[in-house]
Structure formats: structure tokens, C-alpha cells
Design a protein around this motif. Structure first.
Motif, PDB file in Angstrom:
ATOM      1  N   LEU A  12      24.863   4.440  57.968  1.00  0.00           N
ATOM      2  CA  LEU A  12      25.316   3.060  58.180  1.00  0.00           C
ATOM      3  C   LEU A  12      26.795   2.896  57.902  1.00  0.00           C
ATOM      4  O   LEU A  12      27.486   2.113  58.541  1.00  0.00           O
ATOM      5  N   GLU A  13      27.315   3.666  56.943  1.00  0.00           N
ATOM      6  CA  GLU A  13      28.718   3.507  56.577  1.00  0.00           C
ATOM      7  C   GLU A  13      29.626   3.793  57.760  1.00  0.00           C
ATOM      8  O   GLU A  13      30.530   3.015  58.077  1.00  0.00           O
ATOM      9  N   GLN A  15      28.797   3.808  60.932  1.00  0.00           N
ATOM     10  CA  GLN A  15      28.550   2.884  62.026  1.00  0.00           C
ATOM     11  C   GLN A  15      29.220   1.543  61.777  1.00  0.00           C
ATOM     12  O   GLN A  15      29.813   0.954  62.679  1.00  0.00           O
ATOM     13  N   GLU A  16      29.149   1.046  60.550  1.00  0.00           N
ATOM     14  CA  GLU A  16      29.691  -0.270  60.248  1.00  0.00           C
ATOM     15  C   GLU A  16      31.213  -0.264  60.221  1.00  0.00           C
ATOM     16  O   GLU A  16      31.856  -1.271  60.475  1.00  0.00           O
ATOM     17  N   MET A  24      28.613  -7.318  56.271  1.00  0.00           N
ATOM     18  CA  MET A  24      28.445  -5.976  55.731  1.00  0.00           C
ATOM     19  C   MET A  24      28.290  -6.053  54.228  1.00  0.00           C
ATOM     20  O   MET A  24      28.741  -6.972  53.577  1.00  0.00           O
ATOM     21  N   ARG A 129      21.243  -6.992  54.569  1.00  0.00           N
ATOM     22  CA  ARG A 129      21.520  -5.575  54.337  1.00  0.00           C
ATOM     23  C   ARG A 129      20.241  -4.751  54.466  1.00  0.00           C
ATOM     24  O   ARG A 129      20.245  -3.658  55.035  1.00  0.00           O
ATOM     25  N   ILE A 132      19.385  -4.373  58.136  1.00  0.00           N
ATOM     26  CA  ILE A 132      20.207  -3.357  58.795  1.00  0.00           C
ATOM     27  C   ILE A 132      19.733  -1.960  58.421  1.00  0.00           C
ATOM     28  O   ILE A 132      19.651  -1.061  59.270  1.00  0.00           O
ATOM     29  N   VAL A 137      21.883  -0.740  62.622  1.00  0.00           N
ATOM     30  CA  VAL A 137      22.958  -1.724  62.567  1.00  0.00           C
ATOM     31  C   VAL A 137      22.807  -2.800  63.642  1.00  0.00           C
ATOM     32  O   VAL A 137      22.795  -3.991  63.358  1.00  0.00           O
ATOM     33  N   LYS A 138      22.680  -2.386  64.903  1.00  0.00           N
ATOM     34  CA  LYS A 138      22.651  -3.358  65.993  1.00  0.00           C
ATOM     35  C   LYS A 138      21.403  -4.232  65.941  1.00  0.00           C
ATOM     36  O   LYS A 138      21.488  -5.468  65.978  1.00  0.00           O
ATOM     37  N   LYS A 141      21.262  -6.480  62.697  1.00  0.00           N
ATOM     38  CA  LYS A 141      22.099  -7.677  62.777  1.00  0.00           C
ATOM     39  C   LYS A 141      21.527  -8.681  63.775  1.00  0.00           C
ATOM     40  O   LYS A 141      21.550  -9.886  63.539  1.00  0.00           O
TER      41      LYS A 141
END
Length: 479
Positions: A12-13, A15-16, A24, A129, A132, A137-138, A141
Motif C-alpha cells: 500500500l505504501e 501505491q499510495e 491516507m 484505512r 483500503i 487502494v482503488k 477508497k
């Protein structure tokens, strides 16, 4: 937890970092530190953003602070909708659905409490969080941003409407000549100003005093609502009350189910409240949090069931079909109820709304500050924090004034947020915990999650049909 799922969380890190900083949380470290009372939830050597944000700024909470946060956020004016639901469903189905809904909510809360520290060294102190981390991620969110922010800002806007109208009702009761010196807009403004001032506490943990007062006030007006009919029993003609359900149409039945479902609120704040608690390997926050959940929900269940049963017993088919504001209940009480009793109910109701406002606004405040701290690489100053919260309060006031009819869309509005309470936690558990396919836990969560999604769709349909049948007198910007 499988290596594949763990790799997805740690990814995730990266990607974000390519996207917007909005919503985030703390980056996940591939070598997370041991959880401790001062843990940042996996700092990984980056900026201590968790220590700068209002939800996780203080982790010095305890079972008492968590209990009153849960009580204040979980017991609100929605409890007054329950007798109206019983009037449509009757005794048997009303009790069955209320009981099933309460057990359902407790189960999904248990899932969230356990998922808070499902990954060693990482604390999911925000609902978004966890979404996600569970869905990517996508998708996380997409599924999480709207309902979480919707519940935060929408709840505050409705609190402005109900609290402001209650102020006007209180002034009307206290007036000698039945005139009110203030307009509805003035009452909305007074409530919003007070609420914004009360929202200036630095972090979620520091709101304990307000949550304590708000929880006590909620129990107080809930108790008064059912005590008044009992004390006036000898003066009432009980024979004139009937309990027959006449309208058994699809939209009426599901609207009643929706009134019960939206009374189960607060799951969107469970992870945030747990994030205020200290945690270590010997005493994980889940133990403290679950004790707080049990204590608070004993009180919540007592208020819910007693209000529903006693008010329906006292007034039966006389209860307004739409449920709604406390004025609806006072209007059907006996004429010899004193002004003192009515004033007490309205005052405690207003105080509960005021105290609930800051805790419901906190996720929006946290996300606004997250944008600032991520871009500026420094914590918000006192002045910036005050301005952000004043701006969010202004937005809620603007929505309340422009759409003051929102309480009449309670089921339609609440149906969208039901996914946060009844559906998402089940699929989050499957994604994070990775139970064996077709095991009892896997089957239970798939079944419960699908039922929650189906219920949300049915309630939206039923509410739309009801609006099409009965219509809606919407006065935009005319509160």
C-alpha cells in the motif's frame, strides 16, 4: 494471515505514494516495530504523522473513555424512531427485528475490534484505512470514502437540523404567549456556533468529557420518554389504544425495518475510538475495547428496547407513522404533562446533540488535517486546526439550511450508510484473516455480508417507492 495478503498490505505504501494524500494513513512498514502504548502504528522511520492527527494524537484512553465515546456515538435521536417501527410491524416482528439487528451490530463490532490489530505492528485506527487494506487502494477508497465521510458530515448536518429545531421547540414551550422570538435559521446558527466551539478539543481522546455528558443526556431523555407514559397510566384510557397493523405494503414494512436499522449507529467510529487506547503484547487494545463495547451496549440495549416497548404499549396506533422528532411524541402525550417535563426532555436532547457533534465530526477533521500534514510535512498549528474545524462546521450548517428536510429521508439516507455497519466488516474479515474457504467462519461472514448488502438495496427501493407514493415537501434553503 497468508503471505499474499500480507504482501498486499505492505504494498500500500508504494501505491499510495503515487496518488493523492487525501484519506491516507500511516505508511505500512515492512519491518514494523513491536506494538506499544506509544506506538505510531508502524512508523517505518517516516514522519510521525499518526502523532500529528487528532484521532491518534493521544493513545492514553481507557475502558471508561472508550465506553462513553461508544455510548455517545451509539445512542442518539434515532432511538425515538423505534416505536414508529413497532407501530408498522407489530409486537412480534418488531421485537424479532430489533433483537436480530442488535445482535448483528454487536457481531460486526466484534469483527472490527479484532481487525484493529490484525497485522502485527500495525494499528488500523481509521475505518477507511482498514477498507483500503482489505480491498486494495482503488476499491477500498471507492467503497469507503463516500460512506465514511457521508456518515461523518451527514450526521453532523442532521444534528444541526434536529438540535436547531429542538431549540425552537424549547423556546415555544417556555413562551407565555406561544410566540418564538427566533426563526429556525437563527436556531440553526446558534446550534452550529456552539457545536463548532465544542469541536475545538485537540484530539478524540480529549473529547471524553463531552462524550460523558452526551451519553448521560441520551440516557436521560430516553428514560423520560418512557417514564412519562408509565406515570400517567391511571389517567389514560388504555382501551382506546389498538395494536393492529393496517398497512402491510412492501414500502411501509421495509420503511419500518429501515427505522430500526438506522438506529444501530456508531460502527464507523469503532476503529477510531479503539485507536485512542494504549496497546502492547500483554494487553492488546482489543481486550479493553471489547469490555467497553459490552458495557456501553448494555445501556444502549436497555434504552432501545424499553423506549420501543413502553411507548408502543402506551400509544399503539396513535404514534406518528414517520416517527421523528421528540415533538411528535410530546404531541401525543396527555395534556396535563407539565412544561417542566417537556423542557427537561428538550434540554437533555439538545445537550446530547451538541455533545455528539464533535465526535461525529472527528473523522472529517482527521482527514482534513491529513491533507495539510502530508503536504506541509508538519503538524497543524492551533490556528490552522481551528480554521479547518470552523470551515467543516460551516459546510454542515450550509447543508442543514439548504436541505432541512433531510430527517424525512431518514431511511433513504441511512440505507446507504448501513453497508458500513452490516456488510463491510464481514468481507474485511475474510480479506484480512483469510479463513479457510467454506469453513464455518467464512460461510457465516459471506452470508451476513450478502444479507447486509441486500438489505441496503431493499431499503433504498422501499424508501424510493414510499417517496413516490406520499411525496416530499422539500423546501430548499427555507428551514
Amino acid at each position: 494471515m497468508s503471505k499474499k495478503a500480507l504482501a498486499k498490505l505492505f504494498d500500500l505504501e508504494s501505491q499510495e505514494s503515487c496518488g493523492s494524500p487525501l484519506f491516507m494513513s500511516q505508511p505500512l512498514s515492512k519491518n514494523p516495530p513491536t506494538i506499544s502504548g506509544d506506538s505510531n502504528g508502524g512508523d517505518g522511520g517516516g514522519i510521525p504523522i499518526e502523532e500529528w492527527l487528532p484521532i491518534t494524537e493521544s493513545r492514553k484512553g481507557n475502558v471508561y473513555t472508550a465506553t462513553f465515546h461508544l455510548l455517545c456515538s451509539g445512542l442518539g435521536f434515532q432511538v425515538l424512531l423505534l416505536p414508529a417501527a413497532f407501530a408498522a410491524l407489530g409486537w412480534v416482528w418488531g421485537m424479532i427485528i430489533l433483537t436480530v439487528g442488535f445482535v448483528w451490530k454487536l457481531y460486526t463490532m466484534w469483527l472490527l475490534v479484532q481487525l484493529h490489530e490484525a497485522v502485527h505492528g500495525t494499528r488500523f485506527s481509521r475505518y477507511l484505512r482498514l477498507a483500503i487494506a482489505s480491498f486494495g487502494v482503488k476499491l477500498g477508497k471507492l467503497l469507503g470514502i463516500f460512506p465514511v465521510m457521508y456518515l461523518s458530515g451527514g450526521a453532523c448536518s442532521i444534528l444541526v437540523i434536529t438540535g436547531g429545531k429542538s431549540i425552537k421547540q424549547l423556546l415555544h414551550i417556555m413562551s407565555e404567549d406561544d410566540t418564538v422570538p427566533l426563526t429556525t435559521l437563527h436556531c440553526f446558527l446558534i446550534f452550529s456556533c456552539l457545536a463548532v466551539v465544542m469541536s475545538q478539543f485537540p484530539n478524540l481522546n480529549s473529547l471524553f468529557g463531552l462524550s460523558f455528558i452526551g451519553g448521560v443526556m441520551a440516557v436521560a431523555y430516553s428514560s423520560a420518554i418512557w417514564i412519562l407514559p408509565l406515570t400517567s397510566g391511571p389517567q389514560r384510557n388504555q382501551n382506546s389504544v389498538t395494536y393492529a397493523t393496517t398497512d402491510t405494503s412492501f414500502d411501509n414494512i421495509f420503511n419500518a425495518i429501515g427505522l430500526i436499522a438506522i438506529a444501530f449507529r456508531g460502527n464507523n467510529l469503532v476503529l477510531e475510538i479503539q485507536g485512542t487506547l494504549p496497546s502492547d503484547s500483554k494487553n492488546p487494545s482489543s481486550k479493553t475495547m471489547w469490555r467497553a463495547v459490552v458495557i456501553s451496549h448494555v445501556l444502549i440495549a436497555s434504552c432501545m428496547f424499553i423506549v420501543a416497548i413502553v411507548v408502543y404499549w402506551a400509544y399503539g396506533d396513535k404514534i406518528p407513522a414517520s416517527g421523528g422528532p421528540i415533538g411528535n411524541y410530546l404531541s401525543i402525550y396527555e395534556q396535563d404533562y407539565s412544561k417542566r417535563a417537556a423542557c427537561f426532555i428538550h434540554l437533555t436532547f439538545i445537550f446530547n446533540c451538541l455533545c455528539s457533534y464533535p465526535i461525529n465530526l472527528m473523522p472529517a477533521c482527521d482527514n482534513a488535517e491529513m491533507v495539510y500534514t502530508t503536504k506541509r510535512q508538519k503538524p497543524c498549528s492551533i490556528f490552522v486546526r481551528m480554521m479547518l474545524r470552523a470551515f467543516l462546521g460551516l459546510v454542515c450548517f450550509f447543508v442543514a439550511v439548504g436541505f432541512s428536510f433531510l430527517p424525512y429521508l431518514a431511511v433513504l439516507i441511512g440505507a446507504i450508510g448501513l453497508l458500513v455497519t452490516f456488510t463491510y466488516p464481514c468481507f474485511m474479515w475474510i480479506s484480512i484473516k483469510q479463513p479457510q474457504r467454506k469453513s464455518s467462519m467464512w460461510l457465516l461472514n459471506v452470508l451476513v455480508g450478502c444479507l447486509g448488502a441486500s438489505l441496503s438495496v431493499l431499503l433504498v427501493v422501499a424508501s424510493a417507492l414510499r417517496l413516490a407514493d406520499k411525496g416530499l415537501h422539500a423546501n430548499f434553503f427555507k428551514p
